[in-house]
Design an enzyme around this catalytic site. Structure first.
Site, PDB file in Angstrom:
ATOM      1  N   ASP A 197      13.349  44.373 -50.571  1.00 45.57           N
ATOM      2  CA  ASP A 197      12.297  43.558 -51.183  1.00 45.57           C
ATOM      3  C   ASP A 197      12.109  43.886 -52.655  1.00 45.57           C
ATOM      4  O   ASP A 197      11.822  42.997 -53.459  1.00 45.57           O
ATOM      5  CB  ASP A 197      10.992  43.703 -50.399  1.00 45.57           C
TER       6      ASP A 197
ATOM      7  N   SER B 293      19.309  46.025 -45.601  1.00 46.78           N
ATOM      8  CA  SER B 293      18.373  47.099 -45.272  1.00 46.78           C
ATOM      9  C   SER B 293      18.584  47.500 -43.828  1.00 46.78           C
ATOM     10  O   SER B 293      18.472  46.654 -42.935  1.00 46.78           O
ATOM     11  CB  SER B 293      16.921  46.638 -45.475  1.00 46.78           C
TER      12      SER B 293
ATOM     13  N   ASP C 274      16.617  49.140 -42.095  1.00 47.83           N
ATOM     14  CA  ASP C 274      15.334  49.210 -41.401  1.00 47.83           C
ATOM     15  C   ASP C 274      14.971  47.920 -40.681  1.00 47.83           C
ATOM     16  O   ASP C 274      14.062  47.920 -39.855  1.00 47.83           O
ATOM     17  CB  ASP C 274      14.213  49.544 -42.391  1.00 47.83           C
TER      18      ASP C 274
ATOM     19  N   MET D 131      15.212  56.647 -39.275  1.00 45.89           N
ATOM     20  CA  MET D 131      14.640  56.015 -40.466  1.00 45.89           C
ATOM     21  C   MET D 131      13.678  54.895 -40.070  1.00 45.89           C
ATOM     22  O   MET D 131      13.694  54.407 -38.952  1.00 45.89           O
ATOM     23  CB  MET D 131      15.752  55.493 -41.371  1.00 45.89           C
ATOM     24  N   GLY D 132      12.864  54.488 -41.052  1.00 44.15           N
ATOM     25  CA  GLY D 132      11.876  53.453 -40.820  1.00 44.15           C
ATOM     26  C   GLY D 132      10.520  53.870 -41.347  1.00 44.15           C
ATOM     27  O   GLY D 132       9.652  54.283 -40.587  1.00 44.15           O
TER      28      GLY D 132
ATOM     29  N   MET E 184      40.587  38.055 -24.527  1.00 44.53           N
ATOM     30  CA  MET E 184      40.091  37.388 -23.329  1.00 44.53           C
ATOM     31  C   MET E 184      39.122  36.249 -23.690  1.00 44.53           C
ATOM     32  O   MET E 184      38.858  35.983 -24.854  1.00 44.53           O
ATOM     33  CB  MET E 184      39.414  38.393 -22.409  1.00 44.53           C
TER      34      MET E 184
ATOM     35  N   ARG F  74      34.961  25.523 -17.192  1.00 46.80           N
ATOM     36  CA  ARG F  74      34.031  26.636 -16.953  1.00 46.80           C
ATOM     37  C   ARG F  74      33.424  27.175 -18.249  1.00 46.80           C
ATOM     38  O   ARG F  74      33.525  28.357 -18.571  1.00 46.80           O
ATOM     39  CB  ARG F  74      34.738  27.768 -16.207  1.00 46.80           C
TER      40      ARG F  74
END
Length: 746
Positions: A110, A155, A157, A199-200, A565, A717
């Site tokens: 930010d 980020s 976070d 972290m956070g 696959m 399918r």
């Protein structure tokens, strides 16, 4: 001086580094070149913009080859006090204009995005000052009257409003879960407790999701500080876990966690509490910057590619009056929102936490964050009911279809939550054949301990579904074992089996019970759900294999044909192509024609003549019945002559193996919780609906099993609607330059 230049886009990474930034840079560069625009990398973030010179460099297609798998950011990031000053921003504007740049992609947090918006607002005034100082001419100023910006959030976070996931968050979660899995094994060996600090600072996403995916005992996050006396509650939960047979205890705490008085809760404080009150031998592990390092996950590669591509589209369509946009993802689709609105809403959460309005803070994080908070509390506090109902309901859990990593996680969550509701939870061993044979056993809290991180399927899995002749035996078994409800975890065959039981209710009254099927298949070919349990794990396995294949091929001039696959669904081929940097993918939805192959061979030969060293193609196993992987390899070998050699790799069943990824663990837990809620409600109401569940566009939804035929292509399918098919244009932009200036290394 710049007016005659083509449209020019600059890209920079700023703030803390995050895995996946390189994928975003690559996408910006290649998307711009694909559209005929020039593109410049601004090295060392805003510092490079202020310094100018060789820190702002024009990039070609090959300059961003072989960076998808690299952590960090190859164009660097740095703090820049100079850019905070107007003079620094004036110098930055001059340096950009010298190269004709008036469009920027900013990849950062930010703070970086706010700085870019201020720069944009000042741009006209800065140009006027530069003209007055004689540093640019009037024609240049008129040619670039506005600065247009697009923001991508880098980020770990996952702390920005406006996007479900930020670049790097999924990879950081992978690092944390690797650590928790490793700690769990050593903790169990010594009957020891661990406190893991992640972290956070203002966002508890990593702590909360790692607690769910890691099957831990307790979590502390900034948005929801624990009530007074939380220490007693934490110790009580850990004590109950040990009494139920658990040999290890793990508490996860976000670095920004506090109590309701605002006092920080650190790992060392928790350690002392556990040692003093429980007598536990406790260790603290602070993961630190290891969470930012390492190879990006498959998701961070393809998601970052999507938003990088979208950012270029946004800037090329922008006008001087355009409002800056944040380019994010919502339910796996690209989402655009006003940049500063998202920044302001993000900062509002921090203010809300400071004001101690915690319920509002959790709400502002979004519906899925709120749901996961409730789910973890339910899982952590799920204990065998002390006073069970007079007549407990008996819910049977079984697997159906092929193996998918995460099946065990779903079964564990269902058992723990079911027992917490007072139900008797039964495990059916050997899928529907085990149901017929009566291989049914009650599952306790301790029986499913450790299943969260466990690959495979402890209850067994099988693609066999009950035949018409076996329906009576199935009904008899349900009656004999007093089964009141059925929870099936599996793929296409499981859905078919449930549909058959539902359609035979009139003939067999025992089938008139609530039944739920949860999507679990690496093929990701089930209706009603954007993603199935196991698909993310398989994709990460494929991408890891592709990284190794690419390393082995760089020593020679080589084409690789890799078979993955998916049966008749090309999800794994498409997404591994995006995440792995493939040049060409072959999907069953598109098929393969001789005309396609001729064009592919010509493109391949031309690129190797231009200096290419590696050409990666990915083929879905059912892309074409005749043009097999072996056929393609032989064709390319023959046409390549001495120019390059060809190798093929059929990845096979390694795609079904391994421990489930964090995403698959979280998805499995959410679906199982929703399934138990549904069955509990049906049992309380006395109704008996058969449904399949899924997570589509962010919503957990139950669909009547009768609707299945209307939502699928029965022959192939796969669902009639597949969201990921819209990404083919992105894949083309990443793989095929339109300008003839590149050998196109991947």
């Amino acid at each position: 001086m710049a007016s005659n230049l083509p449209t020019s886009i600059g890209v920079l990474t700023s703030g803390g580094d995050a895995q996946g930034m390189n994928a975003a840079v690559r996408a910006v560069v290649r998307s711009a070149l694909h559209q005929g625009a020039a593109v410049h990398a601004i090295f060392e973030g805003y510092q490079g913009m202020v310094d100018g010179g060789d820190r702002i460099r024009s990039l070609s297609w090959d300059d961003v080859g072989s960076i998808l798998h690299r952590g960090g950011t190859v164009i660097g990031t740095a703090r820049c006090p100079a850019f905070r000053e107007r003079e620094g921003r004036r110098r930055a504007a001059r340096n950009l204009l010298q190269r004709g740049i008036d469009r920027l992609v900013i990849i950062g947090g930010d703070g970086s995005l706010t700085g870019a918006n201020l720069f944009r607002q000042e741009w006209p005034e800065l140009l006027t000052e530069l003209v007055q100082a004689g540093e640019i001419d009037e024609a240049t100023a008129q040619a670039h009257p506005a600065l247009m910006i697009a923001g991508l959030v880098g980020s770990i976070d996952n702390d920005m409003v406006g996007t479900d996931m930020t670049i790097g968050a999924d990879s950081a979660l992978h690092r944390i879960i690797e650590a928790i899995d490793a700690l769990t094994s050593t903790a169990a060996s010594h009957q020891r407790s661990f406190v893991v600090e992640v972290m956070g600072r203002h966002c508890g996403y990593l702590a909360l999701t790692s607690a769910i995916a890691g099957g831990t005992d307790y979590v502390l996050i900034p948005e929801y500080p624990p009530a007074e006396g939380w220490e007693d509650r934490m110790c009580e939960l850990l004590r109950h876990g040990r009494a139920a047979g658990r040999r290890d205890s793990i508490v996860v705490v976000a670095e920004g966690a506090t109590d309701r008085a605002g006092n920080r809760i650190g790992g060392d404080y928790i350690r002392r509490i556990l040692e003093e009150r429980l007598g536990e031998d406790t260790r603290v592990t602070i993961l630190g910057h290891v969470q930012r390092g390492g190879t990006p996950s498959a998701y961070d590669r393809w998601m970052s590619t999507l938003v990088g591509h979208a950012a270029v589209q946004e800037l090329l369509a922008a006008t001087p009056d355009s409002e800056p946009q944040l380019i994010g993802v919502r339910y796996n689709r690209v989402r655009r929102l006003p940049l500063m609105q998202c920044v302001e809403q993000t900062r509002a959460i921090a203010r809300t936490i400071a004001e101690k309005d915690y319920a509002k803070a959790v709400e502002l994080r979004g519906g899925s964050f709120t749901e996961m908070t409730k789910t973890f509390r339910a899982m952590a506090e799920a204990l065998p009911s002390v006073t069970p109902p007079v007549r407990p309901r008996r819910i049977a859990v079984l697997h159906g279809g092929g193996l998918a990593p995460g099946m065990n996680t779903a079964a564990r969550a269902a058992v723990r939550l079911g027992r917490d509701r007072g139900h008797v939870m039964l495990g059916v061993h050997g899928s529907f054949a085990g149901l017929v044979d009566g291989r049914i056993k009650e599952l306790t809290w301790g029986d499913v301990e450790g299943w969260t991180a466990l690959g495979g399927a402890e209850l067994g899995a099988s693609r066999q579904i009950p035949t018409t002749e076996q329906l009576y035996a199935v009904a008899r078994s349900l009656e004999t074992h007093d089964i009141d409800a059925l929870l099936v975890i599996g793929g296409w065959k499981a859905y078919q089996a449930l549909h058959r039981l539902d359609s035979e209710r009139e003939r067999y009254p025992a089938f008139k019970i609530p039944m739920v099927c949860l999507p679990a298949t690496i093929d990701n070919n089930l209706p009603g759900s954007d993603l199935s349990i196991g698909a993310d794990t398989a994709l990460n396995v494929i991408v890891e294999a592709l990284d190794r294949i690419k390393q082995s091929a760089m020593a020679a001039r080589r084409c690789f044909v890799v078979e993955v696959m998916g049966r008749h669904c090309g999800y794994l081929a498409m997404m591994s192509g995006l995440a792995g940097g493939a040049e060409r993918i072959y999907l069953p939805e598109e098929g393969i024609t001789l005309k396609d192959l001729q064009a592919d061979v010509e493109r391949m030969v031309e690129s190797f003549r231009g200096g290419r060293r590696l050409y990666l193609t990915i083929r879905n196993e059912q892309a074409n019945a005749l043009y097999t992987t072996d056929f393609l390899a032989r064709l390319f070998e023959e046409e390549g002559g001495q120019l390059f050699d060809v190798r093929q790799a059929v990845l096979g069943h390694i795609q079904q193996g391994g421990n489930p990824s964090p995403f698959d663990r979280i998805l499995a837990t959410r679906l199982a919780a929703h399934g138990i809620d549904f069955l509990t409600t049906e049992l309380e109401r006395g109704t008996a609906v058969g449904v399949f569940m899924g997570l589509a566009e962010g919503k957990l939804t139950a669909f009547p099993i009768k609707q299945m035929a209307d939502m699928v292509d029965i022959t192939n399918r796969r669902p009639l609607e597949q969201w990921w098919l819209d990404l083919r244009s992105v894949m083309q932009a990443m793989a095929q330059p339109t300008l003839a200036d590149s050998s196109g290394s991947i």
